[in-house]
Write an enzyme that holds these catalytic residues in place. Structure first.
Site, PDB file in Angstrom:
ATOM      1  N   ASP A 123       0.824  -1.210   0.000  1.00 30.20           N
ATOM      2  CA  ASP A 123       0.000   0.000   0.000  1.00 30.20           C
ATOM      3  C   ASP A 123       0.860   1.262   0.000  1.00 30.20           C
ATOM      4  OD1 ASP A 123      -2.684   1.279   0.398  1.00 30.20           O
ATOM      5  OD2 ASP A 123      -1.722   1.980   2.225  1.00 30.20           O
ATOM      6  N   GLU A 170       1.033  -0.530  -5.147  1.00 29.86           N
ATOM      7  CA  GLU A 170       0.021   0.497  -5.381  1.00 29.86           C
ATOM      8  C   GLU A 170       0.785   1.815  -5.534  1.00 29.86           C
ATOM      9  OE1 GLU A 170      -3.511   3.166  -3.516  1.00 29.86           O
ATOM     10  OE2 GLU A 170      -1.797   2.470  -2.361  1.00 29.86           O
TER      11      GLU A 170
END
Length: 663
Positions: free
Chosen positions: A315, A369
């Protein structure tokens, strides 16, 4: 009297690797471990707190009193405190009472604890990750499912809001209960993998799990570590891969967590320009500190080894790599070369990818990401890359949604938003995400991003899904989007499964199911999905008609599919140049009535042998409105001759040319 006895699990080599940032199995040493000393069973505790003046174990076994169970500091200057307490067993609640050099007493949960309480105290539990796995067959062959040459279609999930007990909607289901409902659904829908939003322990539900305190603890909201292992085990036994969201980018300032763990900036960077995240009000790891790198890479290894995860989606990589992320001028300090790249974070990510791929090889995949154009994210570290297996294709997502939000009469002005991705789609190994971030915070659900009346909204979304599933790259779809969830995602409640009682929602779900199976069954869609030879434009510039046509090619010469998108509400009779001798058949039509479409059939009503737009022959096909059509190249006739020159069919229904549904 101190009831702690001397004991250690650390060797000199462990200490050396820890301090060098190269120890990647710290969970075998740190934390609480059931051991036996001098014939007596108990628990060994160890914690890193180099700036503490005293560390004690407190818990329900000693009335949370810090006086009787003080750990011993190691003699080697490593900053590790450790010791053995007899008589303790699994289920014991504990924390560390850390006395700082300023005389403060901090009560901290164990950074390596395997379980945490779900309350304000957030105590750690002496626990275990022992489990009798039954997924040997999957583990031995999973590289075939995780390779870049395999179909990868991911169902992104927030476990607490996918489904809840209909009789007690305020309560979470257990991991095991979810397994019973989830596995048959994923199998029927045809997704190859599930991706769970963070399942590591977190204190605040509105963070969706992205503000982690217990990095080694499966969140007890849904049960025990063994309950989560059961869910993953059952998914594997059903042939479904598991990707976990992993958050090495930041952590919250909760008193129980890592923030100023021993009264100093231990895990976070001391300089707020590097150590504090202005958007999330959280703290950023100090990637230049070797012990922190060992903590984080060990954490990645832990989930891949102990929980048999098939991949980690990392993330907020953009925020990690950029010193100026969400900061104004003067709020960040350039690196030694005067640039904005966080060189320590980049090195950490390279070491992370190198370590996990060395340990697990092609059995696992790491996914970044990352929303900027940071170069070489999915290139090998030895070639100067960052080493990820895949990267989310954020540019594709933003351009595609911007296009489909636009009224059809204006789409000709945005035509090349859909073709632009072909300029860079092989720069990295891309996964195309339609993720949770796009259906929250007032952005509207996917179905309500689409323009037009109800029929047009659903037709647009079906066409978008055809574009997504036939475009080069892996796929990711957030839960609820497969059936057209109308409200924005709400983490506090179950998805609106009752919508499947309505034909338009059921039809959309059926379309996604069939697209998943089409993607998995047609090798042309996946075996060259990361290679330029797997894609060819046939028509990229028909702005007036908003028509797009491209080929997807497998390794075999005859393995060719043609994708046609008609993104206007008009039925079009359309001429397409094709290779001599080729014959085509329709294998998917998003306007089919079973998908709640208008039922216009994409008939090939004419074939001409004359050259057309640089191709040796042409076909003419009826294109349904706001639809995606997939054609498959037939094998040649036995005599090797091309099909008859011309054949005509009458329009099946003039009224269907309007693109309006037949109700």
């Amino acid at each position: 009297m101190n009831s702690v006895k001397t004991y250690t699990l650390f060797t000199d080599q462990d200490i050396y690797l820890f301090r060098e940032g190269k120890h990647y199995k710290l969970y075998d040493r740190f934390g609480a471990h059931s051991v036996e000393k001098d014939g007596v069973k108990g628990v060994y505790f160890s914690v890193w707190a180099p700036n503490a003046s005293k560390v004690s174990v407190i818990g329900n076994f000693n009335g949370w009193n810090q006086d009787g169970h003080a750990l011993f500091p190691r003699w080697d200057g490593s900053g590790i405190w450790e010791g053995f307490i007899a008589g303790l067993t699994w289920g014991t609640l504990y924390k560390y009472a850390i006395e700082t050099h300023r005389g403060e007493i901090l009560e901290k949960s164990d950074p390596y604890a395997l379980s945490w309480e779900q309350n304000l105290q957030a105590a750690s539990l002496v626990s275990t990750t022992w489990y009798e796995w039954q997924d040997k067959e999957w583990m031995q062959s999973r590289w075939q499912k995780n390779t870049l040459k395999a179909p990868v279609s991911v169902y992104e999930m927030h476990l607490g809001s996918w489904v809840r007990d209909e009789h007690h909607p305020e309560k979470f289901l257990n991991y095991r209960d979810i397994a019973v409902k989830l596995i048959p659904y994923i199998r029927e829908m045809g997704f190859t993998h599930v991706e769970f939003m963070p399942l590591m322990e977190y204190p605040y539900d509105p963070s969706w799990g992205y503000q982690i305190t217990g990095f080694y603890a499966a969140t007890s909201r849904f049960g025990s570590p063994q309950d989560l292992m059961f869910l993953i085990d059952e998914l594997h036994r059903s042939g479904i891969g598991v990707i976990l969201d992993w958050v090495p980018s930041h952590f919250p300032g909760d008193a129980n967590g890592l923030h100023q763990f021993d009264g100093s900036y231990l895990y976070e960077h001391e300089d707020p320009r590097k150590g504090f995240h202005p958007d999330w009000k959280s703290y950023i790891f100090n990637y230049g500190r070797n012990e922190v790198k060992s903590f984080l890479i060990s954490n990645a290894m832990f989930w891949l080894e102990r929980y048999h995860a098939d991949g980690l989606r990392v993330d907020a990589v953009t925020s990690m790599l950029h010193l100026d992320y969400s900061r104004n001028e003067g709020e960040w300090e350039p690196n030694i070369y005067g640039g904005n790249v966080n060189l320590e974070a980049k090195t950490f990510l390279q070491e992370f990818n190198t370590a996990v791929y060395k340990e697990f090889g092609d059995n696992i995949i790491t996914i970044a990401e990352e929303s900027s154009d940071f170069p070489m994210l999915t290139k090998p570290v030895h070639d100067g890359g960052v080493g990820f297996g895949m990267k989310w294709m954020m540019g594709w997502m933003h351009d595609t949604l911007a296009y489909f939000k636009e009224d059809t009469v204006n789409r000709k002005f945005l035509h090349h938003k859909l073709t632009f991705a072909s300029m860079y789609m092989y720069n990295e190994n891309y996964m195309m995400p339609l993720s949770h971030d796009e259906v929250v915070h007032g952005k509207a659900s996917l179905i309500y991003k689409m323009k037009g009346d109800e029929w047009q909204k659903f037709a647009n979304l079906r066409a978008l899904y055809v574009y997504m599933f036939t475009h080069p790259g892996a796929k990711l779809l957030f839960m609820g989007d497969e059936f057209g969830q109308t409200s924005e995602w709400n983490f506090r409640k179950s998805l609106d499964w009752h919508l499947l009682n309505f034909p338009v929602h059921k039809g959309l779900q059926t379309a996604v199911k069939d697209l998943n199976h089409l993607y998995r069954n047609e090798t042309a869609f996946y075996e060259t999905q990361f290679s330029p030879e797997g894609f060819e434009w046939v028509e990229a510039d028909d702005t007036d008609n908003s028509v797009y046509i491209y080929l997807r090619k497998g390794k075999k010469e005859e393995d060719v599919l043609m994708v046609i998108l008609n993104l206007t509400p008009r039925v079009l009779d359309y001429k397409i140049g094709v290779a001599a001798g080729s014959q085509w058949e329709v294998i998917f039509n998003s306007d089919d009535e079973k998908y709640a479409g208008s039922g216009v059939q994409p008939d090939i009503f004419r074939e001409d042998a004359e050259e057309y737009k640089g191709h040796q022959k042409s076909i003419s096909i009826r294109l349904p409105p706001l639809a995606g059509v997939v054609l498959k190249k037939k094998a040649k006739n036995n005599n090797g001759k091309e099909a008859s020159k011309t054949k005509d069919k009458k329009d099946d229904s003039g009224r269907r040319r309007t693109g309006k549904p037949l109700r």
